[in-house]
Design a protein around this motif. Sequence first.
Motif, PDB file in Angstrom:
ATOM      1  N   LYS A 170      -0.401   6.772 -12.595  1.00 55.01           N
ATOM      2  CA  LYS A 170       0.434   7.694 -11.797  1.00 55.01           C
ATOM      3  C   LYS A 170      -0.244   8.013 -10.473  1.00 55.01           C
ATOM      4  N   ASP A 171      -1.557   8.244 -10.500  1.00 58.49           N
ATOM      5  CA  ASP A 171      -2.296   8.519  -9.268  1.00 58.49           C
ATOM      6  C   ASP A 171      -2.305   7.297  -8.356  1.00 58.49           C
ATOM      7  N   LEU A 172      -2.388   6.109  -8.970  1.00 57.20           N
ATOM      8  CA  LEU A 172      -2.353   4.865  -8.193  1.00 57.20           C
ATOM      9  C   LEU A 172      -1.030   4.747  -7.446  1.00 57.20           C
ATOM     10  N   PHE A 173       0.074   5.086  -8.107  1.00 56.34           N
ATOM     11  CA  PHE A 173       1.379   5.080  -7.448  1.00 56.34           C
ATOM     12  C   PHE A 173       1.374   5.996  -6.231  1.00 56.34           C
ATOM     13  N   ASN A 174       0.848   7.211  -6.404  1.00 56.52           N
ATOM     14  CA  ASN A 174       0.831   8.173  -5.301  1.00 56.52           C
ATOM     15  C   ASN A 174       0.026   7.655  -4.123  1.00 56.52           C
ATOM     16  N   MET A 175      -1.144   7.099  -4.401  1.00 61.60           N
ATOM     17  CA  MET A 175      -1.993   6.597  -3.324  1.00 61.60           C
ATOM     18  C   MET A 175      -1.339   5.411  -2.614  1.00 61.60           C
ATOM     19  N   TYR A 176      -0.598   4.609  -3.349  1.00 63.16           N
ATOM     20  CA  TYR A 176       0.000   3.390  -2.789  1.00 63.16           C
ATOM     21  C   TYR A 176       1.262   3.688  -1.977  1.00 63.16           C
ATOM     22  N   TYR A 177       2.083   4.633  -2.460  1.00 67.10           N
ATOM     23  CA  TYR A 177       3.388   4.848  -1.851  1.00 67.10           C
ATOM     24  C   TYR A 177       3.439   6.024  -0.877  1.00 67.10           C
ATOM     25  N   GLN A 178       2.548   6.985  -0.972  1.00 69.41           N
ATOM     26  CA  GLN A 178       2.603   8.136  -0.080  1.00 69.41           C
ATOM     27  C   GLN A 178       2.080   7.776   1.307  1.00 69.41           C
ATOM     28  N   GLU A 179       2.715   8.347   2.323  1.00 69.40           N
ATOM     29  CA  GLU A 179       2.334   8.055   3.702  1.00 69.40           C
ATOM     30  C   GLU A 179       0.913   8.555   3.987  1.00 69.40           C
ATOM     31  N   GLY A 180       0.151   7.722   4.697  1.00 70.52           N
ATOM     32  CA  GLY A 180      -1.176   8.127   5.131  1.00 70.52           C
ATOM     33  C   GLY A 180      -2.244   8.096   4.061  1.00 70.52           C
ATOM     34  N   ARG A 181      -1.985   7.376   2.968  1.00 65.42           N
ATOM     35  CA  ARG A 181      -2.971   7.328   1.891  1.00 65.42           C
ATOM     36  C   ARG A 181      -3.346   5.881   1.586  1.00 65.42           C
ATOM     37  N   HIS A 182      -4.512   5.717   0.937  1.00 64.30           N
ATOM     38  CA  HIS A 182      -4.998   4.403   0.535  1.00 64.30           C
ATOM     39  C   HIS A 182      -5.497   4.475  -0.907  1.00 64.30           C
ATOM     40  N   ILE A 183      -5.403   3.362  -1.590  1.00 61.32           N
ATOM     41  CA  ILE A 183      -5.890   3.305  -2.971  1.00 61.32           C
ATOM     42  C   ILE A 183      -7.417   3.340  -2.969  1.00 61.32           C
ATOM     43  N   GLN A 323      -5.588  11.433   6.590  1.00 59.51           N
ATOM     44  CA  GLN A 323      -4.503  11.040   7.490  1.00 59.51           C
ATOM     45  C   GLN A 323      -3.166  11.637   7.075  1.00 59.51           C
ATOM     46  N   LYS A 324      -2.997  11.897   5.789  1.00 61.44           N
ATOM     47  CA  LYS A 324      -1.724  12.449   5.315  1.00 61.44           C
ATOM     48  C   LYS A 324      -1.441  13.815   5.935  1.00 61.44           C
ATOM     49  N   TYR A 325      -2.518  14.547   6.286  1.00 61.58           N
ATOM     50  CA  TYR A 325      -2.324  15.862   6.902  1.00 61.58           C
ATOM     51  C   TYR A 325      -1.815  15.720   8.338  1.00 61.58           C
ATOM     52  N   ALA A 326      -2.301  14.703   9.056  1.00 61.90           N
ATOM     53  CA  ALA A 326      -1.817  14.458  10.413  1.00 61.90           C
ATOM     54  C   ALA A 326      -0.357  14.030  10.392  1.00 61.90           C
ATOM     55  N   ILE A 327       0.007  13.181   9.411  1.00 60.46           N
ATOM     56  CA  ILE A 327       1.394  12.726   9.305  1.00 60.46           C
ATOM     57  C   ILE A 327       2.311  13.884   8.940  1.00 60.46           C
ATOM     58  N   ALA A 328       1.809  14.810   8.121  1.00 67.01           N
ATOM     59  CA  ALA A 328       2.609  15.970   7.747  1.00 67.01           C
ATOM     60  C   ALA A 328       2.931  16.826   8.963  1.00 67.01           C
ATOM     61  N   ILE A 329       2.018  16.865   9.939  1.00 67.70           N
ATOM     62  CA  ILE A 329       2.230  17.664  11.149  1.00 67.70           C
ATOM     63  C   ILE A 329       3.061  16.907  12.188  1.00 67.70           C
ATOM     64  N   LEU A 330       2.729  15.614  12.391  1.00 65.97           N
ATOM     65  CA  LEU A 330       3.383  14.843  13.454  1.00 65.97           C
ATOM     66  C   LEU A 330       4.697  14.211  13.019  1.00 65.97           C
ATOM     67  N   GLY A 331       4.878  14.018  11.702  1.00 63.50           N
ATOM     68  CA  GLY A 331       6.103  13.411  11.198  1.00 63.50           C
ATOM     69  C   GLY A 331       5.879  12.011  10.655  1.00 63.50           C
ATOM     70  N   LYS A 332       6.749  11.600   9.723  1.00 59.16           N
ATOM     71  CA  LYS A 332       6.614  10.292   9.089  1.00 59.16           C
ATOM     72  C   LYS A 332       6.749   9.145  10.082  1.00 59.16           C
ATOM     73  N   GLU A 339      -2.444   5.863  11.836  1.00 57.77           N
ATOM     74  CA  GLU A 339      -3.341   4.877  11.236  1.00 57.77           C
ATOM     75  C   GLU A 339      -4.013   4.012  12.300  1.00 57.77           C
ATOM     76  N   ASP A 340      -3.262   3.592  13.312  1.00 58.97           N
ATOM     77  CA  ASP A 340      -3.830   2.729  14.354  1.00 58.97           C
ATOM     78  C   ASP A 340      -4.857   3.459  15.209  1.00 58.97           C
ATOM     79  N   ASN A 341      -4.707   4.760  15.361  1.00 60.22           N
ATOM     80  CA  ASN A 341      -5.596   5.524  16.233  1.00 60.22           C
ATOM     81  C   ASN A 341      -6.669   6.296  15.469  1.00 60.22           C
TER      82      ASN A 341
END
Length: 363
Positions: A170-183, A323-332, A339-341
Amino acid sequence: MRYLKKISYIVLFIFIFSSCYNKAPIERTSIISGVGHDLKSNKKLSSTFEFTVFKGQNIIDKMIVTTEGTSIFDMYNKRLLITKRKHLPGTIRLLLISENRAKYGISDIIDAFLRDQERNLNTTVAVSKQSTENILKMNPKDSNTMSEEIEDLIKSSFEANFTQNDVTIKDLFNMYYQEGRHIMIPYVEKFKDTIKLGGIAVFKDDKMIFVIPEEEAKYVNILRNDKAQGFLSFTSETSKSFDIACQSRRKIKVDYDDENIVYNINILIYASIKEANIDNSLELSKEKITELEEKYSKEISKKLQEISDKYKNNYQFDAFDIQKYAIAILGKDKQKYVEDNFKNSKINVQAKIKILSSGRIIR
């Protein structure tokens, strides 16, 4: 009343005579405790199944079966042709992926667990340095199977080294599918005649790209995890030691200014002194404890800043799940930009040690 009595008899009849219908006897069943995935030299897939079988008279045995194929269920079908026993679903304790297989890609493994309703989503997942076939064939020291032994090793590690506790499918799914996250999952390897935790396996998308070594994993874990537990040791020039048992809390604040993203990682470490080979250790006054808090807060802050700079500058990789915190502020829609920056962003780390107990001292 007579009508209700007839209904009760019918229900009882159905319950008695249908509860075991089409069920295999225990002697013809197998319980899969773990599955390993490998990659052969010819790029052919390989799966190793570790399972227990019941032989009657309270005798339980362990079996290992390895199959090769072009897909996960191709290998699964071949396994059924070998074992001659009925498989009980939902029993897998461990999903082990070899390093070679992880670098090849695990999107098919993720998809199989996502789609197949018989798969246990609480299964512990890890990457192994050696082939999973060689590891699962080892003789366990404290458990019935190697899968149980590795699962116990990973789960017991939560009490030390600030180890991550997001280690299930279940945690692997979250890391793989959520924006700004890595496994990022535990990395195990052979150690003498048993298994040890050797670091953290890091993925980009579905492919493993590198391993965070054991000696750095503790500090990455502090930066990455909240409510983590572990021990910190500090030594002075005179080789005197200061050891504390800790529970860490993490807070992330993201600032965005002039197209620069700034991550502020604030770590609060609640500590109890376990060893204090320092001058005047018997006189840990309130002032002395405050002095120690300030001294070692600076040391751990410096070490954590070095680790964050290393993985940002050398790998250009977010190993800290921020990175997920930056995406939460700036938008999906800004995910690719974030990620690039990341390599151009700034990470500020500030850690504070708060000593709650000086330990027990008998004069």
